[in-house]
Design a protein around this motif. Structure first.
Motif, short mmCIF file in Angstrom:
data_model
loop_
_atom_site.label_atom_id
_atom_site.label_comp_id
_atom_site.label_asym_id
_atom_site.label_seq_id
_atom_site.Cartn_x
_atom_site.Cartn_y
_atom_site.Cartn_z
N LEU A 1 0.85 -1.19 0.00
CA LEU A 1 0.00 0.00 0.00
C LEU A 1 0.88 1.24 0.00
CD1 LEU A 1 -2.04 -2.18 0.96
CD2 LEU A 1 -3.07 -0.43 2.37
N VAL A 2 0.44 2.24 -0.75
CA VAL A 2 1.17 3.49 -0.90
C VAL A 2 0.25 4.65 -0.53
CG1 VAL A 2 2.33 5.01 -2.55
CG2 VAL A 2 2.62 2.53 -2.73
N ASP A 3 0.70 5.50 0.38
CA ASP A 3 -0.04 6.72 0.71
C ASP A 3 0.31 7.79 -0.31
OD1 ASP A 3 -1.29 5.78 3.05
OD2 ASP A 3 0.46 6.27 4.27
N VAL A 4 -0.70 8.55 -0.72
CA VAL A 4 -0.50 9.66 -1.65
C VAL A 4 -0.51 10.94 -0.83
CG1 VAL A 4 -1.42 10.89 -3.65
CG2 VAL A 4 -1.72 8.39 -3.47
N GLU A 5 0.62 11.64 -0.82
CA GLU A 5 0.71 12.94 -0.15
C GLU A 5 0.48 14.01 -1.22
OE1 GLU A 5 4.38 13.11 2.04
OE2 GLU A 5 3.77 11.44 3.33
N ALA B 1 0.64 17.66 -1.52
CA ALA B 1 1.37 18.87 -1.90
C ALA B 1 2.66 18.98 -1.10
CB ALA B 1 0.50 20.10 -1.67
N PRO B 2 3.80 18.82 -1.71
CA PRO B 2 3.97 18.36 -3.08
C PRO B 2 3.61 16.88 -3.17
CG PRO B 2 6.11 18.43 -2.01
CD PRO B 2 5.11 18.99 -1.03
N ARG B 3 3.17 16.46 -4.35
CA ARG B 3 2.73 15.08 -4.50
C ARG B 3 3.91 14.13 -4.35
NH1 ARG B 3 -0.53 14.07 -9.52
NH2 ARG B 3 -2.16 15.01 -8.29
N ARG B 4 3.78 13.26 -3.36
CA ARG B 4 4.78 12.22 -3.11
C ARG B 4 4.04 10.94 -2.75
NH1 ARG B 4 9.68 13.58 0.67
NH2 ARG B 4 10.72 12.01 -0.60
N PHE B 5 4.73 9.83 -2.96
CA PHE B 5 4.14 8.52 -2.71
C PHE B 5 4.99 7.80 -1.68
CE2 PHE B 5 3.27 9.84 -7.08
CZ PHE B 5 1.88 9.80 -7.07
N ARG B 6 4.37 7.49 -0.52
CA ARG B 6 5.09 6.88 0.60
C ARG B 6 4.58 5.46 0.83
NH1 ARG B 6 4.31 6.15 5.88
NH2 ARG B 6 2.40 7.33 5.89
N LEU B 7 5.51 4.53 0.95
CA LEU B 7 5.14 3.14 1.22
C LEU B 7 4.56 3.04 2.63
CD1 LEU B 7 8.33 1.54 -0.29
CD2 LEU B 7 6.02 1.32 -1.20
N ARG B 8 3.35 2.53 2.71
CA ARG B 8 2.66 2.39 3.99
C ARG B 8 2.81 0.98 4.53
NH1 ARG B 8 -3.68 3.08 5.62
NH2 ARG B 8 -3.21 5.26 5.37
N LEU B 9 2.59 0.00 3.68
CA LEU B 9 2.62 -1.41 4.08
C LEU B 9 3.27 -2.18 2.95
CD1 LEU B 9 0.22 -3.60 5.82
CD2 LEU B 9 0.43 -4.09 3.40
N VAL B 10 4.14 -3.12 3.31
CA VAL B 10 4.84 -3.91 2.30
C VAL B 10 4.76 -5.38 2.69
CG1 VAL B 10 7.07 -4.30 1.18
CG2 VAL B 10 6.42 -1.98 1.87
N GLY B 11 4.15 -6.19 1.81
CA GLY B 11 4.05 -7.63 2.06
C GLY B 11 5.42 -8.29 2.02
N SER B 12 5.53 -9.44 2.66
CA SER B 12 6.84 -10.09 2.80
C SER B 12 7.47 -10.48 1.47
CB SER B 12 6.71 -11.31 3.71
OG SER B 12 5.79 -12.25 3.17
N ALA B 13 6.69 -10.91 0.48
CA ALA B 13 7.27 -11.29 -0.82
C ALA B 13 7.82 -10.07 -1.54
CB ALA B 13 6.23 -11.99 -1.69
#
Length: 181
Positions: free
Chosen positions: A68-72, A74-86
């Motif tokens: 899952l990626v959060d969308v921020e 202003a300024p638009r940035r994409f932050r990893l929220r959750l990362v599955g083990s694979a």
């Protein structure tokens, strides 16, 4: 429906199936789930509709490929929220809390996650990609499929992107020791 498609074989036939029939079985489950939680009309489902426990009960092995990626905004940035083990095990960048732009070469002219996610946010439509990994994930990965689905807490503005990435692995050549010698 806007789609990003990068196939190693341009001769793939068109299909009535979603994304030209190119989704892997896990992608089909995730896409079906996203359609099931869709509130209808022009509204998008939100993170409040997305239940990993419900999704995991449908297909437990899917969760390890989910990120899952959060969308921020202003300024638009994409932050990893959750990362599955694979995903964590195959991708050097895949660490919760990191931003996508931290691992993209700005000199690259190739389509990047940044441009793909920007297009998804603006179109509010799923994105699909199948092709060679553009980031050195694992030296034995010859192909990946990625399905990215928008979520909007208010039904309108994309604030989370749900992704599933699966890999096709190259066979590993091993020496034939019986012939050595």
């Amino acid at each position: 429906m806007a789609l990003a498609f990068d196939s190693p074989d341009p001769s793939f036939p068109e299909s009535a199936a979603p994304f030209g029939g190119q989704l892997c079985p896990l992608g089909e489950v995730l896409y079906g789930y996203w359609l099931d939680i869709h509130p209808g009309g022009d509204l998008l489902p939100g993170r409040q509709h997305f239940d990993p426990i419900d999704l995991g009960s449908r297909c437990p092995q899917l969760l390890q490929h989910l990120w899952l990626v959060d969308v921020e905004p202003a300024p638009r940035r994409f932050r990893l929220r959750l990362v599955g083990s694979a995903v964590y095990m195959t991708s050097p960048f895949a660490r919760a809390g990191h931003y996508i732009d931290e691992f993209i070469d700005p000199a690259s002219r190739a389509e990047t996650l940044q441009t793909s996610f920007t297009r998804l946010v603006e179109s509010r439509q799923p994105e699909f990609r199948r092709g060679r990994p553009r980031i050195a994930a694992n030296r034995h990965a010859k192909e990946l499929t990625r399905l990215s689905l928008p979520l909007a807490g208010d039904g309108e503005t994309v604030d989370v992107i749900v992704n599933i990435t699966t890999y096709a692995w190259a066979t590993i050549d091993r020496p034939d020791f019986r012939r050595a010698g």
